[in-house]
Motif scaffolding. Structure first.
Motif, PDB file in Angstrom:
ATOM      1  N   TRP A 100       0.846  -1.197   0.000  1.00  0.00           N
ATOM      2  CA  TRP A 100       0.000   0.000   0.000  1.00  0.00           C
ATOM      3  C   TRP A 100       0.880   1.244   0.000  1.00  0.00           C
ATOM      4  CZ3 TRP A 100       1.127   2.736   4.423  1.00  0.00           C
ATOM      5  CH2 TRP A 100       1.500   2.018   5.561  1.00  0.00           C
ATOM      6  N   LYS A 103      -2.911   4.360   3.557  1.00  0.00           N
ATOM      7  CA  LYS A 103      -3.691   3.450   4.386  1.00  0.00           C
ATOM      8  C   LYS A 103      -4.479   4.284   5.391  1.00  0.00           C
ATOM      9  CE  LYS A 103      -2.701  -0.582   7.362  1.00  0.00           C
ATOM     10  NZ  LYS A 103      -3.275  -1.681   6.581  1.00  0.00           N
ATOM     11  N   ILE A 122      -2.771   7.652   6.442  1.00  0.00           N
ATOM     12  CA  ILE A 122      -1.303   7.834   6.420  1.00  0.00           C
ATOM     13  C   ILE A 122      -0.784   7.613   5.002  1.00  0.00           C
ATOM     14  CG2 ILE A 122      -0.805   7.309   8.849  1.00  0.00           C
ATOM     15  CD1 ILE A 122      -0.060   4.441   7.905  1.00  0.00           C
ATOM     16  N   GLN A 164      13.099   1.715   4.010  1.00  0.00           N
ATOM     17  CA  GLN A 164      11.874   1.414   4.750  1.00  0.00           C
ATOM     18  C   GLN A 164      12.137   1.450   6.256  1.00  0.00           C
ATOM     19  OE1 GLN A 164       8.847   1.290   4.839  1.00  0.00           O
ATOM     20  NE2 GLN A 164       8.102  -0.330   6.192  1.00  0.00           N
ATOM     21  N   CYS A 167      12.475   5.014   7.468  1.00  0.00           N
ATOM     22  CA  CYS A 167      11.257   5.833   7.380  1.00  0.00           C
ATOM     23  C   CYS A 167      10.453   5.741   8.677  1.00  0.00           C
ATOM     24  CB  CYS A 167      10.403   5.348   6.213  1.00  0.00           C
ATOM     25  SG  CYS A 167       8.808   6.165   6.137  1.00  0.00           S
ATOM     26  N   PRO A 168      10.160   6.873   9.312  1.00  0.00           N
ATOM     27  CA  PRO A 168       9.363   6.803  10.546  1.00  0.00           C
ATOM     28  C   PRO A 168       7.879   6.587  10.261  1.00  0.00           C
ATOM     29  CG  PRO A 168      10.519   8.928  10.318  1.00  0.00           C
ATOM     30  CD  PRO A 168      10.563   8.245   8.994  1.00  0.00           C
ATOM     31  N   TYR A 169       7.482   6.588   8.982  1.00  0.00           N
ATOM     32  CA  TYR A 169       6.056   6.544   8.635  1.00  0.00           C
ATOM     33  C   TYR A 169       5.626   5.257   7.946  1.00  0.00           C
ATOM     34  CZ  TYR A 169       6.704  11.400   9.815  1.00  0.00           C
ATOM     35  OH  TYR A 169       7.014  12.546  10.487  1.00  0.00           O
ATOM     36  N   ASN A 170       6.496   4.249   7.920  1.00  0.00           N
ATOM     37  CA  ASN A 170       6.141   2.948   7.340  1.00  0.00           C
ATOM     38  C   ASN A 170       5.556   3.138   5.935  1.00  0.00           C
ATOM     39  OD1 ASN A 170       5.615   0.241   7.067  1.00  0.00           O
ATOM     40  ND2 ASN A 170       3.820   0.221   8.408  1.00  0.00           N
ATOM     41  N   ALA A 171       6.182   3.993   5.137  1.00  0.00           N
ATOM     42  CA  ALA A 171       5.571   4.420   3.882  1.00  0.00           C
ATOM     43  C   ALA A 171       6.008   3.612   2.666  1.00  0.00           C
ATOM     44  CB  ALA A 171       5.886   5.896   3.652  1.00  0.00           C
ATOM     45  N   ARG A 172       6.851   2.595   2.848  1.00  0.00           N
ATOM     46  CA  ARG A 172       7.452   1.939   1.681  1.00  0.00           C
ATOM     47  C   ARG A 172       7.250   0.418   1.721  1.00  0.00           C
ATOM     48  NH1 ARG A 172      12.023   4.390  -0.547  1.00  0.00           N
ATOM     49  NH2 ARG A 172      11.829   6.618  -0.392  1.00  0.00           N
ATOM     50  N   TYR A 173       7.214  -0.164   0.562  1.00  0.00           N
ATOM     51  CA  TYR A 173       7.169  -1.634   0.467  1.00  0.00           C
ATOM     52  C   TYR A 173       7.915  -2.039  -0.794  1.00  0.00           C
ATOM     53  CZ  TYR A 173       3.830  -1.249  -3.344  1.00  0.00           C
ATOM     54  OH  TYR A 173       3.253  -0.956  -4.548  1.00  0.00           O
TER      55      TYR A 173
ATOM     56  N   ARG B  64       7.007  -5.639   5.092  1.00  0.00           N
ATOM     57  CA  ARG B  64       7.345  -4.212   5.118  1.00  0.00           C
ATOM     58  C   ARG B  64       7.666  -3.731   6.525  1.00  0.00           C
ATOM     59  NH1 ARG B  64       3.007  -0.727   2.354  1.00  0.00           N
ATOM     60  NH2 ARG B  64       3.919   1.152   3.162  1.00  0.00           N
ATOM     61  N   GLY B 202      13.988   6.121  12.355  1.00  0.00           N
ATOM     62  CA  GLY B 202      12.673   5.527  12.564  1.00  0.00           C
ATOM     63  C   GLY B 202      12.659   4.404  13.598  1.00  0.00           C
ATOM     64  N   SER B 355       6.032   1.343  13.719  1.00  0.00           N
ATOM     65  CA  SER B 355       6.236   2.788  13.587  1.00  0.00           C
ATOM     66  C   SER B 355       5.143   3.589  14.294  1.00  0.00           C
ATOM     67  CB  SER B 355       6.228   3.183  12.115  1.00  0.00           C
ATOM     68  OG  SER B 355       7.267   2.551  11.451  1.00  0.00           O
ATOM     69  N   PHE B 356       3.893   3.136  14.180  1.00  0.00           N
ATOM     70  CA  PHE B 356       2.793   3.918  14.744  1.00  0.00           C
ATOM     71  C   PHE B 356       2.312   3.360  16.091  1.00  0.00           C
ATOM     72  CE2 PHE B 356       2.607   4.877  10.197  1.00  0.00           C
ATOM     73  CZ  PHE B 356       2.641   6.263  10.256  1.00  0.00           C
TER      74      PHE B 356
END
Lengths: 255, 407
Positions: A100, A103, A122, A164, A167-173, B64, B202, B355-356
């Motif tokens: 994703w 999300k 996010i 990944q 990244c503090p935002y878990n934004a990559r896959y 991930r 992170g 992360s969250f």
């Protein structure tokens, strides 16, 4: 200081009518920032969150680093978790079912008074200090110098996944079809570069949750929502220090 | 100078004959070990190639959120070991401490064998390894610790190979130069590996300067264990008595003493790392530390990390007094098992806090889980296979890494 006061004392009082709107705002912001600090830090300070996107206070105090400086403001209290944004993203950017780019997270508080659930969309925060770009060994991911979107040059990606983890935002896959890491690029490759001026998620949202625009343009909605004092605006995980360009807010009337 | 003259007189044919004779002089258990290690390399290669061809989604259990699994842990284990071997062996032949000299040749060879084991694993862990070979060179990112780590380890491997070559042809000045440069490259590479973890904003459990410092101390501790273990095994492979090799026994004794010192250093480091992560419950760090103290990684931490990795080897090394080889062998063996689990926990625990997590959202309100896949386990075993195979074959090819007493 004493010298300055003695220099100023013989001068005529200019009167408050001569103070510009900007100066008044700065004065108010300073006061509110100080109040915020005493209330427990800048997170709950009512000052604008805009300072958090500047890469460094000195360098960007008066101007935005990118033109256009793409940004998104998310009105979390409007989100109903319909997931139309996610569907539009999947369709536009060929996102597979195991990945994703955006999300919607769900926060539940059963004993809360009134609203008991909240949805938090996010996506990549297109940070001004992107850790993903710093840690990438081959510059496969980089901060575009024109529009500031964190982009992927797929042919250079070795799939080490350090971006990944940075990244503090878990934004990559990792996308098995592209053989490269995939992430949100504000639909740059598919839409913005073709002349469109909105992202697919923002366009698909029926509740006006996702407001996309140029943070450097005073006429844009994102500019007006971020550069104000009345409503709280915040960023996710501010301690990471990455200067994100995704802002969160609540309580704006539909417009 | 006997060795030099002998080398000069020996023809290529004689060298070939000598190597062939030694290779066919092994015991049955030697050949069984060679075949098993070769099969492990083969199995690891098949698993790695299959994962590349079929895609990592169905063959690896990383995702991930937990993007690094047992393969990164095993890679770290091997490069830590290699750096440790290089550093401990350099005390003797680079910095001139005589008692460390007998272990030099074999240790340098083992540092090459272990880093090749690590490279074998990382080649299959990276999802698109061929791009690494191209874009690491033509599109380098100088702010990336992983780029520096990879580049410096490449230089380190070359330097260690030259050092080994010069040691074997008795060019000691060149060997010292390569050994010193290799140690510098190794320290730089290894501290950069620490920074690969430590500078990730992170991930709270890793973040900070601790990892780079800890990795160097931990490398030397691992080096002492590997030197003792493989020297013990080497004398078995060559059918010689270690007890009767006085200089080697003295050398292993000082390595043992260094090992005791470094175990206590790592105990000290680990204690403060854990106390700092628990006192005041700092967000992100606390949850990870508690996973080790009383959570899903508690058994790994107390039994393997503290027990196998530190306490038991400390007792066994101390009690052996440098003369009881069996005790030293078992001490170093269980220490290496414990150290492998240390690496596994270090890599995994750093990622299990989502992360969250701090936002308490339904999707990320618990610690993440990971267990290695069949493919990942096979590739890991393949890495061990590479090291063991090279060690076994190297013992015969290089005639037990004999040390010229005059040097």
């Amino acid at each position: 200081m004493k010298k300055n006061i003695s220099n100023l004392s013989p001068a005529d009082n200019e009167g408050t009518e001569n103070i510009s709107v900007d100066e008044r705002r700065e004065f108010l912001k300073m006061g509110l920032a100080i109040t915020g600090v005493f209330c427990g830090g800048t997170i709950i300070s009512a000052t604008s969150a805009v300072s958090r996107v500047f890469a460094s206070a000195g360098a960007y105090a008066d101007k935005y680093p990118y033109k256009p400086h793409y940004s998104m403001v998310l009105q979390v209290d409007f989100c109903i978790d319909c997931e139309l944004c996610m569907e539009a993203c999947v369709e536009t950017n060929s996102v597979p079912d195991y990945g994703w780019r955006t999300k919607i997270l769900e926060y539940e508080k059963p004993h809360a008074i009134g609203v008991k659930r909240e949805f938090i969309p996010i996506l990549c925060n297109q940070c001004n200090l992107p850790q993903c770009a710093r840690v990438c060994p081959t510059r496969a991911t980089y901060k575009d110098r024109t529009h500031g979107i964190v982009m992927m040059d797929r042919k250079k990606c070795i799939g080490c996944m350090t971006c990944q983890l940075g990244c503090p935002y878990n934004a990559r896959y990792f996308n098995e079809v592209f053989h490269a890491v995939d992430k949100c690029d504000f639909c740059y490759k598919v839409r913005l570069s073709a002349g469109d001026n909105n992202t697919s998620c923002s366009e698909a949202c029926p509740a006006d949750v996702r407001i996309f625009g140029d943070l450097a343009d005073p006429r844009s909605r994102v500019y007006r929502m971020v550069h104000q004092l009345e409503k709280a605006v915040w960023v996710m995980r501010p301690k990471s220090g990455t200067k994100p360009n995704i802002f969160y807010t609540k309580g704006w009337p539909l417009s | 100078m006997e060795g030099t003259e002998k080398t000069a007189r020996t023809t290529l044919n004689e060298i070939e004959w000598g190597v062939a004779n030694r290779l066919f002089s092994g015991s049955l258990s030697y050949y069984v070990a060679v075949i098993i290690s070769a099969l492990l390399v083969l199995a690891g290669t098949v698993a790695g190639v299959h994962s590349l061809a079929a895609g990592h989604l169905g063959t690896f259990n990383v995702d991930r959120e937990v993007a690094w699994g047992i393969l990164i842990a095993a890679y770290v284990f091997f490069v830590v070991t290699s750096t440790g071997l290089c550093l401990v062996s350099s005390i003797g032949h680079v910095f001139g401490v005589k008692s460390y000299m007998p272990i030099a040749k074999r240790s340098v060879f083992l540092s090459i064998a272990t880093i090749l084991g690590g490279f074998f694993i990382i080649a299959f862990e990276i999802k698109v390894p061929w791009r690494m070979l191209i874009y690491n060179v033509i599109s380098p990112n100088l702010t990336s610790n992983i780029w520096w780590m990879g580049t410096l380890y490449g230089a380190y491997l070359v330097l260690m190979m030259f050092e080994f070559l010069f040691l074997n042809i008795n060019k000691h000045r060149f060997a010292v130069f390569c050994g010193f440069s290799g140690a510098v490259a190794g320290i730089a590479a290894h501290s950069n590996l620490g920074a690969v973890f430590g500078l990730l904003m992170g991930r709270d459990f890793w973040h900070g300067p601790y990892m780079s410092i800890y990795f160097i101390a931990s490398a030397m501790m691992t080096g002492t264990a590997v030197i003792i273990l493989f020297h013990y095994l080497a004398y078995k492979v060559n059918g010689e008595s270690l007890e009767q090799d006085k200089p080697m026994m003295e050398s292993l004794d000082v390595v043992r003493r260094l090992g005791i010192l470094l175990i206590t250093v790592i105990m000290f480091f680990t204690s403060w790392k854990m106390i700092a992560a628990i006192a005041g419950a700092p967000g992100g760090k606390y949850e990870a530390a508690m996973a080790l103290v009383s959570g899903p990684y508690a058994f790994n931490f107390w039994f393997f990390e503290a027990g196998f990795g530190l306490l038991l080897p400390l007792v066994l090394f101390y009690m052996s007094k440098g003369t009881d080889l069996k005790m030293m062998f078992w001490g170093s063996t269980i220490m290496l098992i414990g150290i492998f689990v240390m690496r596994y926990d270090l890599v995994l625990v750093g990622q299990i806090v989502p992360s969250f997590y701090e936002y308490g959202v339904n999707e990320f309100n618990s610690l993440l889980k990971y267990f290695p896949s069949f493919h990942e386990i096979l590739i890991t075993l393949g890495g061990f296979g590479v090291t063991v195979f090279l060690f076994l074959v190297g013992e015969k090819i290089f005639d037990g890494h004999k040390v010229d007493p005059h040097h």
